[in-house]
Design a protein around this motif. Structure first.
Motif, PDB file in Angstrom:
ATOM      1  N   ARG A 425      -1.944   5.246  -4.089  1.00 40.44           N
ATOM      2  CA  ARG A 425      -1.620   6.619  -3.332  1.00 40.44           C
ATOM      3  C   ARG A 425      -1.762   7.534  -4.644  1.00 40.44           C
ATOM      4  N   GLU A 461      -0.225  -0.018   5.780  1.00 38.99           N
ATOM      5  CA  GLU A 461       0.305   1.047   6.011  1.00 38.99           C
ATOM      6  C   GLU A 461      -0.344   2.476   5.378  1.00 38.99           C
ATOM      7  N   LEU A 462      -1.003   2.081   4.108  1.00 36.62           N
ATOM      8  CA  LEU A 462      -1.513   3.205   3.304  1.00 36.62           C
ATOM      9  C   LEU A 462      -2.785   3.657   4.131  1.00 36.62           C
ATOM     10  N   ARG A 464      -3.044   3.532   7.387  1.00 36.10           N
ATOM     11  CA  ARG A 464      -2.321   4.440   8.594  1.00 36.10           C
ATOM     12  C   ARG A 464      -1.876   5.958   8.030  1.00 36.10           C
ATOM     13  N   GLU A 465      -1.722   5.952   6.914  1.00 38.29           N
ATOM     14  CA  GLU A 465      -1.229   7.112   6.167  1.00 38.29           C
ATOM     15  C   GLU A 465      -2.567   8.025   5.993  1.00 38.29           C
ATOM     16  N   LEU A 466      -3.551   7.543   5.395  1.00 41.14           N
ATOM     17  CA  LEU A 466      -4.844   8.085   5.316  1.00 41.14           C
ATOM     18  C   LEU A 466      -5.490   8.308   6.738  1.00 41.14           C
ATOM     19  N   ALA A 468      -3.843   9.446   9.342  1.00 42.16           N
ATOM     20  CA  ALA A 468      -3.379  10.596   9.971  1.00 42.16           C
ATOM     21  C   ALA A 468      -3.437  11.793   8.997  1.00 42.16           C
ATOM     22  N   ASP A 469      -3.860  11.715   7.626  1.00 42.41           N
ATOM     23  CA  ASP A 469      -4.074  12.882   6.803  1.00 42.41           C
ATOM     24  C   ASP A 469      -4.924  13.818   7.403  1.00 42.41           C
ATOM     25  N   ARG A 477     -11.122   9.475   7.568  1.00 42.25           N
ATOM     26  CA  ARG A 477      -9.999   9.199   8.425  1.00 42.25           C
ATOM     27  C   ARG A 477     -10.578   8.000   9.409  1.00 42.25           C
TER      28      ARG A 477
END
Length: 491
Positions: A425, A461-462, A464-466, A468-469, A477
């Motif tokens: 991150r 999890e990371l 998924r964050e990327l 959604a960014d 993405r």
């Protein structure tokens, strides 16, 4: 490269593993020969071991496999690396044991090959070798070939190291087979053209094994009007190999020369595409091109440092090791760099060389972009986690050039070891800030490299964050979403 030089490298591969390995007993050729037989026949003569390891006679695949078993090496570690290097050199491959699979076993393998995830690397090797030994093999319905090729290709693009080498060779066999060739070609093109699939370098570059006119036509089409920088890279890789194998007609070669001389502006500055564009010009013998010069002092130093960590290596420099280090670092062709590194990795030299390169980079002047780029690339291919700390520190350094950040971003992909999610991150935060404040033509590729590395490190999890960014480019993405759908590790 001559067959004699290839045989010399095979001999080096065998001797390095026997003499430098952990089994003191087998450093004696006599003891090794005594243990070699498995069929109850009289013991192998020690002189035969000597002939194989002095390149006086060639060893077939069964010999390499027996070395793997006796020396307790990972399965296919010698056979896969050697077969891949031999294919790159476009040498005729012996047919030893190709048709040795009984019909019942072949039928069972066909059924499993049609089921995603049901085959391991050893299964793919046995299956495609059996297929290669039966050039007239027909499957019903014919579309079964397409299903098999798509399953194999899907595994190949997320596989690592030996698992990747085995599947690359297996896919090449399907592309060469009389009955499966067109279906395998269509599977490659289908993946390359699928806008929902971010992987296109491998399916395009694999077309170097296909003699179909359509394969050459597709490569030319991507050189004329590439779908992306990555598609151009794959097409250049395939084109170089196809020129060497004589796949292009005279008319196609003439067009290829024109295309090579008129590649898009900026290609020369791209760290992946530029060297391959120069390599294509070189194999086409275009004016003003020459082979790259290796930095021999660096290669000798690294080889000697690696040897010093292996007491059984003895005095003097290992000339084959120096040659392979030179190719693995300084060849313009990334395939040659890959296969040279694979041969080193298949010996006890792999880990000490990785330590030597890591220490050399950490102690040196990191402003030399080529040395850092190629050193990091070699570390990634050697399969040792020794460079993870270095990679992380480089990616957190805002003063680093875009080219060096690009090299570092891709150096952790498919690499042993793991960088933690919080550390990734922080890296993503540093790199996305640089994209905004110091934009570069390499920005998208840098971010893609980070996502690939995070994907191979298995941080869902990371990812998924990327995904959604909304601040990230759409293709970055999409790549995060693609990794969430994949099983990254294959055996």
């Amino acid at each position: 490269m001559s067959g004699r030089r290839t045989r010399r490298r095979q001999a080096w591969l065998l001797r390095a593993n026997r003499v430098l390995g952990h089994d003191d007993e087998f450093r004696s050729a006599r003891n090794f020969a005594r243990a070699f037989r498995t069929d109850g026949d009289r013991a192998l003569a020690p002189s035969q071991i000597t002939r194989w390891e002095k390149a006086e006679s060639a060893a077939d695949g069964s010999v390499l496999s027996r070395y793997e078993v006796l020396l307790r090496l990972p399965g296919q570690s010698l056979t896969a690396s050697y077969e891949a290097a031999r294919r790159f050199l476009n040498e005729e491959r012996p047919a030893d044991g190709l048709a040795a699979v009984p019909d019942a076993e072949l039928h069972e393998l066909i059924d499993r090959a049609c089921t995603p995830g049901a085959m391991c690397g050893a299964d793919w090797r046995v299956f495609t070798r059996a297929v290669a030994g039966r050039p007239d093999l027909l499957l019903h319905p014919p579309g079964t070939w397409r299903v098999i090729a798509e399953n194999l290709l899907g595994e190949l693009v997320v596989a690592e190291r030996t698992a990747w080498l085995v599947r690359q060779e297996a896919m090449s066999r399907l592309l060469e087979h009389r009955a499966s060739a067109r279906h395998a070609f269509e599977a490659c093109v289908g993946m390359a053209d699928d806008r929902a699939n971010p992987v296109c370098i491998e399916p395009i570059s694999l077309l170097d094994a296909s003699t179909l006119p359509e394969a050459s036509g597709y490569v030319l089409a991507q050189l004329r009007n590439p779908d992306s920088v990555r598609a151009l890279h794959g097409a250049l890789l395939a084109a170089v190999a196809k020129v060497r194998r004589g796949h292009f007609t005279a008319a196609a070669t003439a067009e290829l020369k024109h295309l090579a001389a008129a590649l898009p502006l900026g290609v020369d500055d791209h760290p992946l595409v530029g060297p391959m564009a120069a390599e294509l010009a070189h194999v086409l013998r275009l004016p003003g091109t020459s082979a790259p010069a290796a930095q021999s002092q660096v290669c000798v130093r690294l080889a000697l440092t690696a040897q010093a960590r292996l007491p059984s290596a003895g005095p003097g420099v290992d000339e084959v090791l120096v040659e392979l280090v030179s190719e693995a670092m300084f060849s313009r062709n990334p395939d040659e760099r890959l296969y040279a590194a694979a041969l080193i990795t298949a010996t006890p030299y792999g880990h000490p060389l990785a330590v030597a390169v890591t220490e050399w980079l950490a102690a040196g002047d990191l402003r030399d972009e080529l040395l850092l780029e190629r050193g990091l690339g070699l570390l990634n291919k050697l399969g040792a986690p020794t460079h993870r700390v270095l990679v992380r520190s480089l990616l957190l350094d805002p003063a680093l050039s875009a080219r060096n950040r690009h090299a570092a971003a891709w150096a952790a992909t498919h690499s042993p070891g793991r960088i933690g999610a919080d550390e990734w991150r922080a890296v993503v935060g540093t790199q996305t800030a640089l994209v905004r404040t110091r934009p570069s033509p390499l920005d998208d590729d840098i971010l893609r490299g980070l996502v690939h590395s995070i994907g191979t490190d298995a941080h869902p999890e990371l990812l998924r964050e990327l995904h959604a960014d909304s601040r990230l480019p759409a293709q970055v993405r999409d790549l995060a979403a693609w990794w969430l759908r994949r099983e990254p590790r294959q055996v």
